[in-house]
Structure formats: structure tokens, C-alpha cells
Scaffold this active site. Structure first.
Site, PDB file in Angstrom:
ATOM      1  N   GLU B  60       0.818  -1.210   0.000  1.00 20.92           N
ATOM      2  CA  GLU B  60       0.000   0.000   0.000  1.00 20.92           C
ATOM      3  C   GLU B  60       0.853   1.263   0.000  1.00 20.92           C
ATOM      4  OE1 GLU B  60      -0.556  -2.583   2.004  1.00 20.92           O
ATOM      5  OE2 GLU B  60      -2.678  -3.158   1.855  1.00 20.92           O
ATOM      6  N   PHE B 122     -11.575  -7.473  13.762  1.00 21.24           N
ATOM      7  CA  PHE B 122     -10.481  -7.915  12.901  1.00 21.24           C
ATOM      8  C   PHE B 122     -10.171  -6.833  11.868  1.00 21.24           C
ATOM      9  CE2 PHE B 122      -9.099 -10.166   8.971  1.00 21.24           C
ATOM     10  CZ  PHE B 122      -7.832 -10.529   9.434  1.00 21.24           C
ATOM     11  N   MET B 482      24.166   9.747   3.311  1.00 17.91           N
ATOM     12  CA  MET B 482      23.958  10.997   4.051  1.00 17.91           C
ATOM     13  C   MET B 482      24.114  10.779   5.550  1.00 17.91           C
ATOM     14  SD  MET B 482      23.593  14.159   3.491  1.00 17.91           S
ATOM     15  CE  MET B 482      22.719  14.737   2.033  1.00 17.91           C
TER      16      MET B 482
END
Lengths: 83, 571
Positions: B60, B122, B482
Site C-alpha cells: 500500500e 479484525f 547521508m
């Protein structure tokens, strides 16, 4: 310095979460708070008192005004604005 | 879609889920990015064979970064679908990223059925609560009838004023409820956003300040890109002769080869931009938010200047820096006014000369020796030369991101897409997928670090399956570069966990069915990059670069912009 903010808000479930977030994110403790049913349906009148400096109070008002469900904010400590 | 026509009112009945898809189509949404799951099943059922393109990512987080890339490349609002619980929480980084960089997104999450909300059901999370601080607005649907209105409001809010992410949480029972499609949509908007017109009096004050100024400077940012104001900015700078520096988010808004352009300012900004901001007498801050990476030590930021701030978001005015004149409006409209009725051209020839001298004194540079390893800057400079800056470039986060800001000379707005505010590693690769889907004709390149790429490399399957022809150029230095740079400079060279290994990226790409290439020498680099850019499908190129290179100039944290370190570091 004590500042009281007078808000008119749409009374939606997430409104207070967002309003409280404006204060809590800056580590401010709320001295007192009242919520009353407003003049129109689904609208609430809110009064919130915190300790902060004037610059912070100004920024808080802008951040509160930015919230979609905040219809109006007034600085209740500012006598010139008191109606 | 299940539809029944009611004879009496001629109103169509359908499920809430069908209303969602129907409204998306009405709004002109043709592409969504997402991942299905239990609570959002009704909406995926409505999506089936609907004609709306769905891009199935493998996580996602990638779906939402892809939607951001799509939005930032096209200027349209990106749309994301995910299920409740873990689906929703996996979106949080992307929502925060979009909030920080003002990217218009509508995020639709499934939720457990209404009677179960608040019971730790759930895959239940309070997604409205979790995302409240990082969304412009959020809704939880209470009825099916209100879904079309909520969606219309969501797209309106996401794209109006300062853009940002809006979330709609839809309980499964609401999505499954069949009811008549509202007769007139939008029914009444609860929320109408308007943006004020530029105030004539303040514009006059700004004209006056410009006319009086001897050392004016334009400091422009992401607001000029998202406000589509690049052309007006160019005209205004041209007309007044005022030099321009840009934030990371503003790159592409002003032509990099223009004689008035000083490059990026701030922590990894150019010498000229940082000296100019320190010595200017008038700072025209347009579509910016005075980020700490720009200002350096705040007390010493642009100490001699009168400050003018134009921004669409009133809460940005005075948030960080007190300004002398402010204007809350669309920066495009303000610039149009200033172009149509220009101020008296300031007498700033000497200043332009000074600024040019700074630019010539310490330009951005690197040395690539013929017989030595590849320099990362060389690879990015090569990309600029080979594409003539006609590509859309996305980046991950870290050293390669700063080198891309320095050496990929983006010449058009919306062609340099990087995670500015949140600094999200894992952003660039999925953002490139979204940009490519939004701009199918463009060459889209993701400049990645070897560590950043490992954060979302599962999306190789998405680009392989969809034949999404992006080019991933990994600047592989085998370090969190970095992090290491800061450890070298500020933590006595104690390299705690900054050395990071990676897989054989060529083999990884090939395992997913994506072309994989590698370049480790100067001779390889040109040939391989050419091959990659010419390849019609997706490619991953592993550029093995010198590992010790660091990003300069650098304003060390807590220092003023004028105290920038130009090369190397000696405490």
C-alpha cells in the site's frame, strides 16, 4: 500569558481530535475548556484557555482557522475583539 | 454494477460501493492506485470491469507514493484505495508525505462494518484518528446516500487552496447498502473553499519595495510549481532583473540556465544562493514556507532584508519568520498582477554583478578522473546531458537526492519529483511508476540510492507486469551516504550502522523480468545509460560509484547560511 480562544465549530466526530491536535502538538496544556451547543444545529461553541506567548497565540489562531470544521476563531483575551 | 431504475422517480438504485465508482467516473478519475482486502471488497467489486484503471502495487505504501508521483507529474488529484487495518496503516507514511509537500490526494479506505467500529474488530484501526494530524480533512461515511457528496467534497478540498491529502473511510456495510443514487449531486456542499484575490493595496506596497530596493532576491518554492506560476515567474524576473533562488521543491519552476538563476538555497544550496539570501535587502518569498533546511540558523537568516511573503496558506504567514508585507492568495494571480502592472525596475545592476561573481567564484562542481571510479555527480550530470533535461526525474532520499538537485537541471515544472518535507526513503521508485502512468509519453527516471531502493523494490513486479517503462538508476555507494556524511562530520567518524549491503541488483531485476544493467567505469556509464534510455521497457541500472563522496556545499546544522562549507570538512 493566559489566552482564551473562542471557537465556533461544526460538530463532527473528528473535529475535537483536530482542534486538540493543534494544542497538543505544541506541547501546550489546556487550563480549561468548555463546549456548548451552538446557535445553529450541528454547531458548537468552544472556549479553550492555555498559557502561551502572543506570537504562539497568533499562530494557534491561524492553525485553528485552517481546520475545515472550524468556522470562526476569536482571541477572547483580546478585548478589542470581544463582542 | 447492479442498477435498478425506479419507475416513480426515475432514480437509479445501487450499492454504496457502486456510487463510489460512479462518482469517480463522473469526476473524471480514470486511474486509481491500490490494494484490495476484506473491508474494501464491495468497492473492488464495483471497480471490476468498470473501466477505471486500477494499478495493483505490491504494498500500500507504494500505491500512495505512486498516486503522489501521478499527481505531481500531471497536476491532477491522485486516488488511492486500500483496505482497513494494516492496509490503512501502510498508507500513513504516504499521507504524511503528501501533507508535507502539499500533494492533492484522495485516499479511500475500507473500514469494518459500522456495528463493529470501536470493538477492536479484525483489521480495525481508527484511521481517522491516526491520520488526523497529516490530512487536510477526513470523512467517515455514515450512510450510503452521502457517498457521492463526500467524494465530491474530498476532491474539492484536496485540490483547492493549498493542496493536500483527504481521506474517506467507508465501513463495509455502508458500501454494501443499496439505495437510490442522489437525484442532484452535489447535494449542498458542506465545505466550500475559496482563495482570496490578491489585495491591491498590498500589491502596491510590494511594487514600492521593489522599486526602492538595490539588492532584491526572489526565493521561490513548491507553491510556484503547484500553483502553475512558472511562466509568470519567468516574465516577472525577466522584467525586473531580480535574481532567483529556489527551494528543493521549486526546482524546475525557473529555467536553470537563465542568467538570473542562482540555484538552490539552504543546507545543500549553492554558494551564490546562500550569499545572496544573506546579503539581499529585499527578499521576495513566493510560494515557500521557510523550512529549516532553507533558513539555517533562524536568527541569522537573511538579516538585512525586508521580507515579502506570498502564499496561499494564511497559516504559513509569520509561522517561522516575521515578514514585513504578506499577501495571501494564489501566487500565479499575484505574479500576473505584478507582470501586467510592473513596479519601477529596481536599480540593481551592481547587485546582479555581485551575485554573478559569487556564482563564478564557487559553482557546483566535481572532478571525474578518467582512471578512477565513477563519481555519483558524473552519473547524474550524464543523465542531464543524455536527456537534455527532457525527462521526468524522481528521487529517493539522501546524497543522491541532493546531487540530483545539483546536477539534474530540471527545466520544466513537474519534472523534478522528490520527497521534500518528509524526506521519505522508498518514495522515488513508486512515485516514478505513478508519474509514468500519468505521463505515458515521457521518459521517467528514478534516481535512487542503493539503500532507498531496497525499501520498496517489491514494486519491480508491478512495473514488470504492467510494462511500465521507467528507468531506475541506482547510485550505489554501499552506504547510507547521508547518514555516514553526518557521522563523519558531526559524530567523530563513528559509522554506526551506516554501512549497508545490497543484493546483486541486476540479478534482482532479472528475477522480476526487468532488464538489469551495471556500470562500474567511466566507459561503461555512457554506454549503459544510453542502452537503458533506449530500451522500450523498464530497466534497472546499478551504477557502482565511489563510496567516499560527500555532498557539498553544506550549511552545518545550527549554522547560518553564510557559514556554508564548500569542500571537505575540517572541524
Amino acid at each position: 500569558m493566559e489566552h482564551t480562544f473562542l471557537l465556533t465549530v461544526n460538530n463532527h466526530p473528528a473535529t475535537f481530535l483536530r482542534v486538540m491536535g493543534v494544542y497538543s502538538r505544541r506541547g501546550l496544556l489546556i487550563d480549561s475548556m468548555t463546549i456548548n451547543r451552538g446557535a445553529a444545529p450541528d454547531v458548537s461553541d468552544v472556549s479553550i484557555t492555555v498559557q502561551c506567548d502572543s506570537r504562539m497565540a497568533e499562530n494557534l489562531i491561524k492553525q485553528l482557522e485552517k481546520q475545515m470544521d472550524v468556522i470562526q476563531v476569536r482571541n477572547g483575551s483580546d478585548k478589542s475583539l470581544a463582542s | 454494477m447492479e442498477m435498478q431504475v425506479q419507475s416513480d422517480e426515475q432514480r437509479v438504485t445501487m450499492r454504496g460501493a457502486d456510487m463510489v465508482i460512479h462518482t469517480l467516473k463522473q469526476l473524471g478519475v480514470d486511474t486509481v492506485f491500490g490494494y484490495p482486502g476484506g473491508a474494501i471488497l464491495p468497492i473492488y467489486d464495483a471497480l471490476y470491469q468498470s473501466g477505471v484503471r486500477h494499478v495493483l502495487t505490491r504494498h500500500e505504501q507504494a500505491a500512495i507514493h505512486a498516486a503522489e508521483g501521478y499527481a505531481r507529474a500531471t497536476g491532477r488529484t491522485g486516488t488511492v484505495l486500500a483496505t482497513s487495518g494494516p492496509g490503512a496503516t501502510n498508507l500513513v507514511t504516504g499521507i504524511a508525505d503528501a501533507y508535507m509537500d502539499s500533494v492533492p490526494l484522495v485516499v479511500i479506505t475500507g473500514q469494518v462494518a459500522s456495528p463493529l467500529i470501536g470493538t477492536d474488530a479484525f483489521q480495525e484501526v481508527d484511521v481517522i484518528g491516526i491520520t488526523a494530524p497529516v490530512t487536510k480533512y477526513s470523512f467517515q461515511a455514515r450512510t450510503a446516500e452521502e457517498l457521492p457528496r463526500l467524494l465530491m467534497e474530498a476532491y474539492h478540498i484536496a485540490s483547492t487552496g493549498r493542496p493536500g491529502p483527504v481521506l474517506i473511510d467507508i465501513p463495509k456495510d455502508i458500501a454494501s447498502t443499496v439505495c437510490p443514487y442522489p437525484a442532484a449531486v452535489p447535494v449542498e456542499r458542506h465545505i466550500e473553499l475559496t482563495v482570496p484575490e490578491p489585495d491591491a493595496e498590498q500589491l502596491e506596497q510590494i511594487r514600492h519595495l521593489i522599486a526602492q530596493s538595490r539588492r532584491p532576491l526572489l526565493y521561490i518554492g513548491g507553491g510556484v510549481v503547484s500553483g502553475e506560476a512558472s511562466e509568470e515567474l519567468r516574465q516577472f524576473a525577466q522584467a525586473t532583473g531580480i535574481p532567483v533562488c529556489s527551494t528543493l521543491m521549486g526546482l524546475g519552476a525557473f529555467p536553470p540556465d537563465h542568467p538570473l538563476f542562482l540555484g538552490m538555497l539552504g543546507m545543500h544550496g549553492t554558494y551564490a544562493a546562500n550569499m545572496a539570501v544573506t546579503h539581499c535587502d529585499l527578499l521576495l518569498a513566493f510560494g515557500v514556507r521557510f523550512d529549516d533546511r532553507v533558513t539555517g540558523k533562524l536568527e541569522r537568516f537573511s538579516p538585512q532584508s525586508t521580507k515579502v511573503h506570498i502564499d496561499i496558506d494564511p497559516s504559513e504567514i509569520g509561522k517561522i519568520v516575521s515578514v514585513d508585507v504578506s499577501l495571501v492568495c494564489d501566487v500565479k494571480k499575484a505574479l500576473q498582477e505584478l507582470v501586467v502592472q510592473p513596479p519601477v525596475t529596481p536599480d540593481c545592476g551592481e547587485w546582479r554583478q555581485q551575485v554573478r561573481e559569487w556564482a563564478q567564484e564557487y559553482p557546483l562542481s566535481f572532478t571525474q578522473e578518467q582512471d578512477r571510479g565513477l563519481k555519483p555527480q558524473f552519473v547524474i550530470d550524464l543523465l542531464t546531458r543524455m536527456t537534455d533535461s527532457n525527462a521526468i526525474v524522481t528521487t529517493e532520499v539522501g546524497q543522491h537526492q541532493m546531487w540530483s538537485a545539483h546536477f539534474y537541471r530540471a527545466k520544466e515544472p513537474r519534472t523534478f519529483i522528490t520527497s521534500g518535507g518528509l524526506g521519505t526513503m522508498g518514495f522515488g521508485f513508486p512515485a516514478a511508476m505513478g508519474a509514468q502512468i500519468g505521463k505515458p509519453e515521457s521518459t521517467v527516471v528514478c534516481v535512487a540510492g542503493d539503500a532507498s531502493f531496497q525499501m520498496n523494490l517489491q514494486e519491480l513486479q508491478t512495473i514488470a507486469e504492467g510494462n511500465i517503462p521507467i528507468k531506475v538508476f541506482i547510485i550505489n555507494n554501499r552506504f547510507l551516504g547521508m547518514v555516514r556524511q553526518w557521522q563523519e562530520m558531526f559524530y567523530e567518524n563513528r559509522l554506526s550502522e551506516s554501512q549497508i549491503s545490497g543484493p546483486d541488483f541486476v540479478k534482482v531485476a532479472e528475477a522480476f523480468g526487468v532488464k538489469g544493467l551495471r556500470a562500474a567505469t567511466l566507459a561503461d556509464a555512457g554506454r549503459v545509460m544510453q542502452e537503458a534510455l533506449a530500451h522500450p521497457g523498464p530497466v534497472v541500472v546499478d551504477f557502482m560509484v565511489e563510496e567516499s563522496e560527500n555532498v557539498f556545499p553544506m550549511v552545518p546544522p545550527g549554522k547560518a547560511n553564510s557559514e556554508l562549507v564548500l569542500k571537505g570538512w575540517e572541524e
